[in-house]
Design a protein around this motif. Structure first.
Motif, PDB file in Angstrom:
ATOM      1  N   GLY A  12       0.078  -1.543  -0.513  1.00 53.12           N
ATOM      2  CA  GLY A  12      -0.432  -0.181   0.217  1.00 53.12           C
ATOM      3  C   GLY A  12       0.827   1.096   0.043  1.00 53.12           C
ATOM      4  N   LEU A  13       2.047   1.325   0.585  1.00 51.82           N
ATOM      5  CA  LEU A  13       2.921   2.559   0.743  1.00 51.82           C
ATOM      6  C   LEU A  13       3.204   2.825  -0.521  1.00 51.82           C
ATOM      7  CD1 LEU A  13       3.987   1.959   4.003  1.00 51.82           C
ATOM      8  CD2 LEU A  13       2.935   4.143   3.826  1.00 51.82           C
ATOM      9  N   LEU A  14       3.676   1.139  -1.106  1.00 56.39           N
ATOM     10  CA  LEU A  14       4.556   1.693  -2.372  1.00 56.39           C
ATOM     11  C   LEU A  14       3.775   1.922  -3.817  1.00 56.39           C
ATOM     12  CD1 LEU A  14       7.246   1.302  -3.931  1.00 56.39           C
ATOM     13  CD2 LEU A  14       5.833  -1.672  -4.531  1.00 56.39           C
ATOM     14  N   VAL A  15       2.208   1.529  -3.685  1.00 54.25           N
ATOM     15  CA  VAL A  15       1.566   2.523  -4.351  1.00 54.25           C
ATOM     16  C   VAL A  15       1.230   3.794  -3.951  1.00 54.25           C
ATOM     17  CG1 VAL A  15      -0.949   2.313  -5.198  1.00 54.25           C
ATOM     18  CG2 VAL A  15       0.419   0.405  -4.820  1.00 54.25           C
ATOM     19  N   LEU A  16       1.156   4.533  -2.643  1.00 59.38           N
ATOM     20  CA  LEU A  16       0.735   5.912  -2.430  1.00 59.38           C
ATOM     21  C   LEU A  16       2.559   6.798  -2.587  1.00 59.38           C
ATOM     22  CD1 LEU A  16      -0.416   8.035  -1.127  1.00 59.38           C
ATOM     23  CD2 LEU A  16       0.326   7.050   1.178  1.00 59.38           C
ATOM     24  N   GLY A  17       3.603   5.707  -2.560  1.00 61.17           N
ATOM     25  CA  GLY A  17       4.590   6.376  -2.990  1.00 61.17           C
ATOM     26  C   GLY A  17       4.624   6.867  -4.513  1.00 61.17           C
ATOM     27  N   ILE A  18       4.258   5.825  -5.670  1.00 63.32           N
ATOM     28  CA  ILE A  18       4.321   5.683  -7.183  1.00 63.32           C
ATOM     29  C   ILE A  18       3.113   6.791  -6.856  1.00 63.32           C
ATOM     30  CG2 ILE A  18       3.828   4.933  -8.809  1.00 63.32           C
ATOM     31  CD1 ILE A  18       5.447   2.290  -7.528  1.00 63.32           C
ATOM     32  N   SER A  19       2.005   7.198  -6.282  1.00 64.16           N
ATOM     33  CA  SER A  19       1.119   7.596  -7.017  1.00 64.16           C
ATOM     34  C   SER A  19       1.799   8.927  -6.427  1.00 64.16           C
ATOM     35  CB  SER A  19       0.039   7.509  -6.111  1.00 64.16           C
ATOM     36  OG  SER A  19      -0.650   5.932  -6.954  1.00 64.16           O
ATOM     37  N   ILE A  20       1.689   9.594  -5.098  1.00 62.51           N
ATOM     38  CA  ILE A  20       2.159  10.742  -5.531  1.00 62.51           C
ATOM     39  C   ILE A  20       3.605  11.476  -5.928  1.00 62.51           C
ATOM     40  CG2 ILE A  20       4.583  12.101  -3.331  1.00 62.51           C
ATOM     41  CD1 ILE A  20       2.172  10.748  -1.670  1.00 62.51           C
ATOM     42  N   THR A  21       4.858  10.658  -6.513  1.00 59.95           N
ATOM     43  CA  THR A  21       5.656  10.801  -6.884  1.00 59.95           C
ATOM     44  C   THR A  21       4.829  11.336  -9.397  1.00 59.95           C
ATOM     45  OG1 THR A  21       7.289   9.118  -6.474  1.00 59.95           O
ATOM     46  CG2 THR A  21       7.415   9.958  -8.514  1.00 59.95           C
ATOM     47  N   TYR A  22       4.192   9.624  -9.020  1.00 58.79           N
ATOM     48  CA  TYR A  22       3.119  10.455 -10.231  1.00 58.79           C
ATOM     49  C   TYR A  22       2.916  11.482 -10.591  1.00 58.79           C
ATOM     50  CZ  TYR A  22       0.533  10.196 -14.405  1.00 58.79           C
ATOM     51  OH  TYR A  22       0.056  10.322 -15.789  1.00 58.79           O
ATOM     52  N   TRP A  23       1.885  11.930  -9.227  1.00 58.86           N
ATOM     53  CA  TRP A  23       1.223  13.899  -9.413  1.00 58.86           C
ATOM     54  C   TRP A  23       2.726  15.014  -9.149  1.00 58.86           C
ATOM     55  CZ3 TRP A  23       1.447  16.682  -5.133  1.00 58.86           C
ATOM     56  CH2 TRP A  23       0.727  18.034  -5.362  1.00 58.86           C
ATOM     57  N   PHE A  24       3.314  14.892  -8.696  1.00 60.33           N
ATOM     58  CA  PHE A  24       4.403  15.573  -7.854  1.00 60.33           C
ATOM     59  C   PHE A  24       5.055  15.665  -9.548  1.00 60.33           C
ATOM     60  CE2 PHE A  24       8.400  16.722  -7.776  1.00 60.33           C
ATOM     61  CZ  PHE A  24       8.321  17.759  -7.252  1.00 60.33           C
ATOM     62  N   TYR A  25       5.196  14.570 -10.278  1.00 57.53           N
ATOM     63  CA  TYR A  25       5.745  14.922 -12.148  1.00 57.53           C
ATOM     64  C   TYR A  25       4.988  15.956 -13.219  1.00 57.53           C
ATOM     65  CZ  TYR A  25       7.683  13.227 -16.218  1.00 57.53           C
ATOM     66  OH  TYR A  25       8.485  13.353 -17.918  1.00 57.53           O
ATOM     67  N   GLN A  26       3.791  15.384 -12.589  1.00 58.71           N
ATOM     68  CA  GLN A  26       2.703  16.166 -13.725  1.00 58.71           C
ATOM     69  C   GLN A  26       2.459  16.908 -13.338  1.00 58.71           C
ATOM     70  OE1 GLN A  26      -1.307  13.303 -12.814  1.00 58.71           O
ATOM     71  NE2 GLN A  26      -1.163  13.060 -15.055  1.00 58.71           N
ATOM     72  N   ILE A  27       2.504  17.822 -12.168  1.00 64.24           N
ATOM     73  CA  ILE A  27       2.507  18.884 -11.894  1.00 64.24           C
ATOM     74  C   ILE A  27       4.152  19.805 -12.188  1.00 64.24           C
ATOM     75  CG2 ILE A  27       2.858  20.055  -9.528  1.00 64.24           C
ATOM     76  CD1 ILE A  27      -0.099  19.401 -10.003  1.00 64.24           C
ATOM     77  N   VAL A  28       4.813  19.486 -12.146  1.00 67.80           N
ATOM     78  CA  VAL A  28       5.905  20.481 -12.214  1.00 67.80           C
ATOM     79  C   VAL A  28       6.552  20.129 -14.017  1.00 67.80           C
ATOM     80  CG1 VAL A  28       8.957  19.908 -11.885  1.00 67.80           C
ATOM     81  CG2 VAL A  28       6.645  19.741 -10.021  1.00 67.80           C
ATOM     82  N   PHE A  29       6.485  18.398 -14.248  1.00 67.92           N
ATOM     83  CA  PHE A  29       7.358  18.516 -15.518  1.00 67.92           C
ATOM     84  C   PHE A  29       5.860  18.423 -16.805  1.00 67.92           C
ATOM     85  CE2 PHE A  29       9.744  17.319 -12.767  1.00 67.92           C
ATOM     86  CZ  PHE A  29      11.576  17.634 -13.422  1.00 67.92           C
ATOM     87  N   ILE A  30       5.400  17.903 -16.285  1.00 68.87           N
ATOM     88  CA  ILE A  30       4.118  18.162 -17.852  1.00 68.87           C
ATOM     89  C   ILE A  30       3.719  19.787 -18.656  1.00 68.87           C
ATOM     90  CG2 ILE A  30       1.824  17.300 -18.556  1.00 68.87           C
ATOM     91  CD1 ILE A  30       3.676  14.427 -18.224  1.00 68.87           C
ATOM     92  N   ALA A  31       3.547  19.167 -19.939  1.00 67.48           N
ATOM     93  CA  ALA A  31       3.055  20.716 -20.493  1.00 67.48           C
ATOM     94  C   ALA A  31       1.712  21.093 -19.603  1.00 67.48           C
ATOM     95  CB  ALA A  31       2.829  20.093 -21.902  1.00 67.48           C
ATOM     96  N   ASN A  32       1.942  22.316 -19.488  1.00 66.62           N
ATOM     97  CA  ASN A  32       0.016  23.089 -19.074  1.00 66.62           C
ATOM     98  C   ASN A  32       0.049  24.652 -19.461  1.00 66.62           C
ATOM     99  OD1 ASN A  32      -1.329  23.136 -16.759  1.00 66.62           O
ATOM    100  ND2 ASN A  32      -0.257  24.554 -16.089  1.00 66.62           N
TER     101      ASN A  32
END
Length: 207
Positions: free
Chosen positions: A11-31
């Motif tokens: 569960g913690l691994l999935v949560l960590g991956i989700s947070i990382t992906y969310w952070f990546y989207q917020i910072v690096f994805i075209a906006n």
């Protein structure tokens, strides 16, 4: 007990991956979405962070405003809003946009100055290209103390303009504009040009 540890770990691994992906989207994805490949964005002098976000939203430059608004305060943009003319590129990420605005990396204006018959003509032209308006320029043209510090008066100040193409930041004030023109005037009127004018019985202002 071991089973629950594995479940918790997964569960913690999935949560960590989700947070990382969310952070990546917020910072690096075209906006950033511009109407053309590049688009100029203007931040007026004295603009607050709230007014800045309103401008971005009004001009529909953000694909997801919530992601920008989430990251910008973290990167301290709210304390470093800098006026200017910024060249935005379609597909910029929040990080790229915030870094540009926070650092004040604005795009200069190519100002093509010609000969002007009146100060009113000059004021109208400059106010169409730079942030300072014609009223601010006219105020400088009528400020005898300021003009005297430049070596001119109301009648002669128009001769400070040396026709050429100059780079200016959009948020240049009226006084900053004239101080820059004084520097360009001094660069142009070097000793040999002054001598040539004198030989014709004329001063630089008369020329």
């Amino acid at each position: 007990m071991r089973k629950w540890i594995w479940v918790l770990g997964a569960g913690l691994l999935v949560l960590g991956i989700s947070i990382t992906y969310w952070f990546y989207q917020i910072v690096f994805i075209a906006n950033v979405k511009t109407k053309t490949a590049t688009q100029f964005f203007y931040i007026p002098t004295g603009c607050s962070y709230e007014a800045l976000t309103d401008l971005l939203t009004k001009e529909q430059l953000l694909i997801h405003s919530y992601s920008f608004n989430g990251l910008a305060p973290i990167l301290n943009l709210d304390a470093h809003v800098k006026p200017g003319r910024y060249e935005l590129h379609d597909g910029m990420s929040n990080l790229e946009l915030i870094r540009m605005l926070r650092s004040g990396s604005q795009s200069p204006v190519d100002l093509v100055l010609l000969e002007y018959r009146t100060l009113n003509d000059l004021s109208k032209f400059i106010s169409r290209k730079l942030e300072c308006d014609s009223a601010e320029l006219q105020q400088c043209f009528n400020d005898s103390l300021f003009l005297d510090s430049l070596g001119f008066n109301h009648q002669t100040i128009i001769s400070i303009i040396i026709p050429n193409t100059y780079e200016f930041y959009w948020n240049t004030s009226a006084k900053q504009f004239l101080l820059r023109m004084k520097k360009e005037y001094n660069k142009f009127w070097i000793s040999n040009r002054i001598q040539l004018a004198n030989e014709k019985g004329m001063s630089p202002i008369a020329v």
